[in-house]
Scaffold this active site. Structure first.
Site, PDB file in Angstrom:
ATOM      1  N   LYS A 110       0.868  -1.184   0.000  1.00 51.39           N
ATOM      2  CA  LYS A 110       0.000   0.000   0.000  1.00 51.39           C
ATOM      3  C   LYS A 110       0.900   1.227   0.000  1.00 51.39           C
ATOM      4  CE  LYS A 110      -3.915   1.929   2.616  1.00 51.39           C
ATOM      5  NZ  LYS A 110      -4.843   1.716   3.732  1.00 51.39           N
ATOM      6  N   SER A 168      -9.737   1.752   2.493  1.00 50.20           N
ATOM      7  CA  SER A 168      -8.871   2.579   1.684  1.00 50.20           C
ATOM      8  C   SER A 168      -7.842   1.789   0.872  1.00 50.20           C
ATOM      9  CB  SER A 168      -8.139   3.585   2.573  1.00 50.20           C
ATOM     10  OG  SER A 168      -7.274   2.939   3.471  1.00 50.20           O
ATOM     11  N   SER A 184     -10.026  -0.689   6.402  1.00 53.33           N
ATOM     12  CA  SER A 184      -9.375  -0.504   5.095  1.00 53.33           C
ATOM     13  C   SER A 184      -8.786  -1.766   4.500  1.00 53.33           C
ATOM     14  CB  SER A 184      -8.274   0.550   5.202  1.00 53.33           C
ATOM     15  OG  SER A 184      -8.853   1.808   5.394  1.00 53.33           O
TER      16      SER A 184
END
Lengths: 452, 96
Positions: free
Chosen positions: A58, A132, A157
């Site tokens: 990420k 996210s 997320s």
């Protein structure tokens, strides 16, 4: 190709597979945009537990020499001079950095639309990937070659995007994995975790990244189990289904979850439970997360990191201008609300109360885990929405979408989302929550449903 | 509560310039958010606050110097900071 199959190949074959995996990632990028930055394969295959498996990170996880933006314009050109703890661990084990995956700016979102590169859902390009860690989930679903995604969850997320894209996603106990080198959203809530198409990938990834790191004071000194050697449970698991989540969930999702559990009642003892703090957890979480985010984001002022301009006026005028330019809408909104809930006169009503509600949530979970091995609930209230359904959504409505993923995140408890089928051709998921540092139970629970 | 004034005040405290359109939009949205947050008023929480969900022990370490392994002149840092032509110095942004 399965991860175990890859690990058994000789080095030459593995190198060919890794080359193909990097090519595949480029093709996926053209169609689904899961990456903010794609990396190139250096052609070297090392040994270790990963033996060359491509690993994506990420974009809030710092990678030495590879741009790390956290999905924010304010860090658009930031290239870290160091690796995060998890990146070091993956490299030590022969993992290859495939690229940096797209995310809502600093993790602020549930649909991965609050940023400059917006990934598409792996099952329907008109739908969101989920936030996210959206890029990580879309990529994991689309990769046919071995791949592990390192993602991060603050309030859901990992679970939300993994569930929207039909992959496994593990959010470990708070402190199980060092946060050193993670661009922080909310320090008391951030947890680095893993997504994979296979439970084995989740277990292997956790085994590598978990453990104490002196650079993160909150990383826990708890022994790391050989997670990759775990299989299905060897005794009956006592499961509590959080029944009052039913009213927030589409009925087809809830009933499919119950079907899946009932089908395995030879190994699962299933009971209904109520969670009294469920509704309050959501608001407690948002208050704490925004309060912490608003202080964390103060370091982005146009001097120390990222976006910089010619200084005009005094410092405060300069900071205010740079921050207005560099932060997106949701970041600004969270800074304003987060500052407000900490302000004299409002602090008791919001911030301090929220911290007390967190205690109640933790206490309620602790009580439940005296009786149950795992608590189970749906991963998301609905399937992934279409872009057009969420582009004008009121912020509070978007926050409410997180009702099911907030409780374990707020309490710092490990949880795993498991794909359990499809509804309208879109993946649906259920999540299991374990007591702290009981990731082993989640992994063996996950194996029950693999290939089911 | 006057949300226009609050947003105006916070934009100064938090050092973010907001356009008139943003101020208007945010104050409406924030009013809705805070109203929802008030839900927690309904629960009686006569307990201690939790700052960290999992207890962590404060550990001290010996105060010994460690090797700083990042070579500041390594190529990657050039992405963030300019290096002078003779390669001896790094040029930071002007801050005064």
């Amino acid at each position: 190709m399965k991860i175990k199959e890859f690990l058994e190949k000789d080095a030459k074959t593995r190198k060919e597979i890794v080359e193909k995996a990097f090519e595949e990632a480029e093709k996926i990028q053209e169609e689904y945009s899961p990456f903010i930055t794609l990396n190139k394969f250096d052609g070297k295959i090392e040994e270790g537990k990963l033996k060359g498996i491509p690993v994506s990170f990420k974009d809030s996880i710092c990678t030495k020499g590879i741009r790390t933006t956290a999905g924010s314009k304010i860090l658009m050109n930031y290239v870290p001079p160091f690796d995060a703890h998890v990146v070091e661990k993956i490299k030590e084990n022969g993992g290859k950095i495939l690229g940096k995956t797209a995310m809502d700016e600093f993790g602020f979102g549930s649909f991965c639309i609050n940023t400059f590169i917006i990934p598409k859902n792996a099952y329907d390009k008109e739908r969101v990937s989920g936030g996210s860690s959206g890029g990580a989930a879309t990529l994991t679903a689309k990769m046919s070659y071995p791949h592990i995604a390192i993602a991060e969850s603050t309030g859901g997320s990992i679970t939300t995007p993994a569930s929207f894209n039909g992959v496994y996603g593990l959010t470990p106990t708070y402190g199980r994995v060092s946060r050193y080198g993670l661009i922080d959203y909310s320090n008391s809530l951030d947890k680095i975790g893993i997504m994979s198409k296979e439970i084995f990938g989740i277990a292997l990834g956790l085994e590598i990244i978990a453990g104490k790191d002196p650079r993160d004071m909150t990383s826990a000194n708890v022994p790391v189990a050989s997670y990759s050697k775990i299989g299905k449970p060897n005794k009956k698991l006592k499961i509590g289904v959080i029944k009052n989540t039913e009213k927030y969930t589409r009925k087809e999702i809830f009933s499919e979850m119950m079907n899946k559990l009932q089908k395995n009642n030879d190994i699962l003892e299933i009971h209904d439970v109520e969670m009294n703090t469920l509704d309050y957890a959501l608001y407690s979480y948002y208050i704490i997360a925004m309060a912490e985010a608003s202080t964390n984001l103060s370091k982005y002022c146009g001097l120390r990191y990222g976006l910089q301009k010619e200084i005009e006026g005094n410092y405060n005028e300069y900071f205010s201008k740079i921050r207005a330019e560099g932060f997106g809408d949701e970041a600004k909104r969270r800074i304003i609300i987060g500052t407000f809930v900490r302000m004299a006169g409002y602090k008791d009503k919001y911030y301090e109360k929220a911290l007390k509600v967190r205690t109640l949530v933790i206490n309620e979970f602790s009580e439940k885990f005296k009786d149950f091995d795992l608590l189970v609930l749906p991963s998301t209230p609905n399937i992934a929405p279409k872009f057009k359904e969420v582009e004008r959504i009121e912020p509070i409505e978007a926050y409410k979408f997180d009702i099911l993923t907030i409780p374990p995140n707020l309490a710092g408890l490990p949880h795993l989302t498991i794909p359990i089928g499809k509804l309208e051709n879109m993946p649906i998921g259920m999540q299991a929550i374990a007591n702290k540092f009981e990731e082993e139970k989640l992994i063996s629970f996950g194996y029950i449903f693999e290939n089911d | 509560m006057n949300f226009d004034e609050i947003v105006e005040k916070i934009s100064k405290i938090a050092r973010i310039n907001l356009s008139e359109e943003e101020k208007k939009r945010f104050s409406k949205e924030i009013e809705n958010v805070l109203e929802a947050f008030s839900e927690i008023d309904k629960i009686n929480a006569n307990v201690e606050p939790t700052f960290h969900p999992v207890e962590s022990e404060y550990e001290l370490r010996e105060d010994v110097p460690e090797k700083f392994e990042i070579d500041p002149f390594e190529n990657i840092i050039k992405e963030n900071i300019e290096i002078t032509k003779d390669g001896k110095y790094m040029k930071g942004p002007k801050i005064l």
